[in-house]
Scaffold this motif. Structure first.
Motif, PDB file in Angstrom:
ATOM      1  N   ARG A  67     -38.157 -14.224  52.619  1.00  0.00           N
ATOM      2  CA  ARG A  67     -37.107 -13.148  52.686  1.00  0.00           C
ATOM      3  C   ARG A  67     -36.137 -13.814  53.911  1.00  0.00           C
ATOM      4  N   SER A  68     -34.799 -13.699  53.787  1.00  0.00           N
ATOM      5  CA  SER A  68     -33.847 -13.911  54.794  1.00  0.00           C
ATOM      6  C   SER A  68     -33.990 -12.851  55.787  1.00  0.00           C
ATOM      7  N   THR A  69     -34.064 -13.271  57.076  1.00  0.00           N
ATOM      8  CA  THR A  69     -33.926 -12.241  57.919  1.00  0.00           C
ATOM      9  C   THR A  69     -32.589 -11.810  58.308  1.00  0.00           C
ATOM     10  N   CYS A  70     -31.598 -12.232  57.675  1.00  0.00           N
ATOM     11  CA  CYS A  70     -30.181 -11.813  57.683  1.00  0.00           C
ATOM     12  C   CYS A  70     -30.159 -10.813  56.570  1.00  0.00           C
ATOM     13  N   ASP A  71     -30.366 -10.948  55.440  1.00  0.00           N
ATOM     14  CA  ASP A  71     -30.248 -10.077  54.218  1.00  0.00           C
ATOM     15  C   ASP A  71     -31.572 -10.050  53.343  1.00  0.00           C
ATOM     16  N   ARG A  72     -32.260  -9.081  53.375  1.00  0.00           N
ATOM     17  CA  ARG A  72     -33.439  -9.011  52.741  1.00  0.00           C
ATOM     18  C   ARG A  72     -33.616  -9.193  51.272  1.00  0.00           C
ATOM     19  N   ARG A  73     -32.276  -9.018  50.724  1.00  0.00           N
ATOM     20  CA  ARG A  73     -32.220  -9.239  49.221  1.00  0.00           C
ATOM     21  C   ARG A  73     -32.228 -10.803  48.874  1.00  0.00           C
ATOM     22  N   ARG A  74     -32.015 -11.453  49.849  1.00  0.00           N
ATOM     23  CA  ARG A  74     -31.834 -13.172  49.710  1.00  0.00           C
ATOM     24  C   ARG A  74     -33.275 -13.527  49.946  1.00  0.00           C
ATOM     25  N   VAL A  75     -33.535 -14.557  49.015  1.00  0.00           N
ATOM     26  CA  VAL A  75     -34.977 -15.182  48.938  1.00  0.00           C
ATOM     27  C   VAL A  75     -34.719 -16.595  49.225  1.00  0.00           C
ATOM     28  N   ASN A  76     -35.096 -17.299  50.153  1.00  0.00           N
ATOM     29  CA  ASN A  76     -34.997 -18.578  50.550  1.00  0.00           C
ATOM     30  C   ASN A  76     -36.349 -19.366  50.119  1.00  0.00           C
ATOM     31  N   LEU A  77     -35.924 -20.724  49.594  1.00  0.00           N
ATOM     32  CA  LEU A  77     -37.131 -21.279  48.877  1.00  0.00           C
ATOM     33  C   LEU A  77     -36.983 -22.713  49.701  1.00  0.00           C
ATOM     34  N   VAL A  78     -38.175 -23.237  50.104  1.00  0.00           N
ATOM     35  CA  VAL A  78     -38.448 -24.718  50.547  1.00  0.00           C
ATOM     36  C   VAL A  78     -39.785 -25.274  49.974  1.00  0.00           C
ATOM     37  N   LEU A  79     -39.514 -26.475  49.724  1.00  0.00           N
ATOM     38  CA  LEU A  79     -40.512 -27.431  49.177  1.00  0.00           C
ATOM     39  C   LEU A  79     -41.798 -27.471  50.342  1.00  0.00           C
ATOM     40  N   THR A  80     -42.928 -27.577  49.663  1.00  0.00           N
ATOM     41  CA  THR A  80     -43.976 -27.630  50.689  1.00  0.00           C
ATOM     42  C   THR A  80     -44.093 -29.048  50.677  1.00  0.00           C
ATOM     43  N   GLU A  81     -45.045 -29.701  51.669  1.00  0.00           N
ATOM     44  CA  GLU A  81     -45.430 -30.942  51.694  1.00  0.00           C
ATOM     45  C   GLU A  81     -45.705 -31.736  50.550  1.00  0.00           C
ATOM     46  N   ARG A  82     -46.710 -30.958  49.692  1.00  0.00           N
ATOM     47  CA  ARG A  82     -47.093 -31.389  48.355  1.00  0.00           C
ATOM     48  C   ARG A  82     -45.728 -31.388  47.413  1.00  0.00           C
ATOM     49  N   GLY A  83     -45.050 -30.317  47.572  1.00  0.00           N
ATOM     50  CA  GLY A  83     -43.618 -30.490  46.584  1.00  0.00           C
ATOM     51  C   GLY A  83     -42.930 -31.392  46.740  1.00  0.00           C
ATOM     52  N   HIS A  84     -42.701 -32.056  48.301  1.00  0.00           N
ATOM     53  CA  HIS A  84     -41.971 -33.303  48.488  1.00  0.00           C
ATOM     54  C   HIS A  84     -42.745 -34.412  47.877  1.00  0.00           C
ATOM     55  N   GLU A  85     -43.976 -34.528  47.903  1.00  0.00           N
ATOM     56  CA  GLU A  85     -44.659 -35.618  47.660  1.00  0.00           C
ATOM     57  C   GLU A  85     -44.463 -35.618  46.034  1.00  0.00           C
ATOM     58  N   VAL A  86     -44.579 -34.727  45.259  1.00  0.00           N
ATOM     59  CA  VAL A  86     -44.416 -34.420  43.754  1.00  0.00           C
ATOM     60  C   VAL A  86     -42.966 -34.910  43.523  1.00  0.00           C
ATOM     61  N   ALA A  87     -42.052 -34.443  44.067  1.00  0.00           N
ATOM     62  CA  ALA A  87     -40.443 -34.809  43.773  1.00  0.00           C
ATOM     63  C   ALA A  87     -40.505 -36.300  44.096  1.00  0.00           C
ATOM     64  N   ALA A  88     -41.101 -36.710  45.235  1.00  0.00           N
ATOM     65  CA  ALA A  88     -40.738 -38.308  45.524  1.00  0.00           C
ATOM     66  C   ALA A  88     -41.514 -39.154  44.396  1.00  0.00           C
ATOM     67  N   ALA A  89     -42.572 -38.632  43.792  1.00  0.00           N
ATOM     68  CA  ALA A  89     -43.149 -39.401  42.849  1.00  0.00           C
ATOM     69  C   ALA A  89     -42.435 -39.554  41.477  1.00  0.00           C
ATOM     70  N   VAL A  90     -41.642 -38.518  41.040  1.00  0.00           N
ATOM     71  CA  VAL A  90     -40.714 -38.399  39.776  1.00  0.00           C
ATOM     72  C   VAL A  90     -40.290 -39.855  39.265  1.00  0.00           C
ATOM     73  N   PRO A  91     -39.652 -40.527  40.338  1.00  0.00           N
ATOM     74  CA  PRO A  91     -39.066 -41.786  39.779  1.00  0.00           C
ATOM     75  C   PRO A  91     -40.183 -42.781  39.206  1.00  0.00           C
ATOM     76  N   GLU A  92     -41.192 -42.622  39.463  1.00  0.00           N
ATOM     77  CA  GLU A  92     -42.398 -43.252  39.109  1.00  0.00           C
ATOM     78  C   GLU A  92     -42.813 -43.226  37.399  1.00  0.00           C
ATOM     79  N   TYR A  93     -42.340 -42.006  36.933  1.00  0.00           N
ATOM     80  CA  TYR A  93     -42.610 -41.446  35.647  1.00  0.00           C
ATOM     81  C   TYR A  93     -41.282 -41.265  34.895  1.00  0.00           C
ATOM     82  N   ALA A  94     -40.457 -40.516  35.425  1.00  0.00           N
ATOM     83  CA  ALA A  94     -39.203 -40.029  34.369  1.00  0.00           C
ATOM     84  C   ALA A  94     -38.410 -41.340  33.944  1.00  0.00           C
ATOM     85  N   PRO A  95     -38.194 -42.498  34.684  1.00  0.00           N
ATOM     86  CA  PRO A  95     -37.445 -43.452  34.232  1.00  0.00           C
ATOM     87  C   PRO A  95     -38.037 -44.178  32.998  1.00  0.00           C
TER      88      PRO A  95
END
Length: 145
Positions: A89-117
């Motif tokens: 939750r945002s500290t400025c606006d409780r209605r706002r939800v912030n999203l961040v990639l985890t370390e694993r999320g970054h790893e999976v996103a970085a691996a996509v170019p090995e599969y999608a093309p």
């Protein structure tokens, strides 16, 4: 200019149907290609948007990916359960939800170019370079970009 009339319109021989079939085909094949990463093509859109910092909230992602809020919530639940992203939750606006990639999320996103093309190139193997570029141009024109 009118390309269709009520007399000439066919339920299966129209651009809407053909685009939907093409989209469904790419989605199914991409889901299969991404199987080893344990994500779907829809989830891929979320991860890549976050990786490129194109969107950081569920609302921004839903708009960008043309996904309704309910489906977005379910997809974020799965991504969070698989430790690919975190919500806070945002500290400025409780209605706002912030999203961040985890370390694993970054790893999976970085691996996509090995599969999608590979999957996309397989689908496009009968296109010349000029046809590929023209398809992209025409789709952008159709979308209105």
């Amino acid at each position: 200019m009118h390309h269709y009339t009520s007399a000439s319109f066919s339920a299966v021989q129209n651009i809407g149907h053909q685009l939907a079939r093409a989209g469904n085909l790419v989605t199914a094949e991409m889901d299969l290609a991404l199987k080893d990463l344990r994500i779907t093509s829809r989830q891929l859109g979320i991860l890549l948007a976050m990786q490129h910092r194109s969107a950081a909230t569920p609302v921004e992602l839903a708009k960008m990916l043309s996904i309704d809020a309910g489906l977005m919530t379910r997809m974020l639940d799965k991504l969070e359960a698989n430790d690919l992203l975190k919500r806070s939750r945002s500290t400025c606006d409780r209605r706002r939800v912030n999203l961040v990639l985890t370390e694993r999320g970054h790893e999976v996103a970085a691996a996509v170019p090995e599969y999608a093309p590979k999957m996309l190139n397989g689908r496009l193997k009968r296109f010349t370079n000029a046809e590929f570029e023209e398809l992209g141009r025409l789709l952008q024109k159709f979308i209105g970009e």
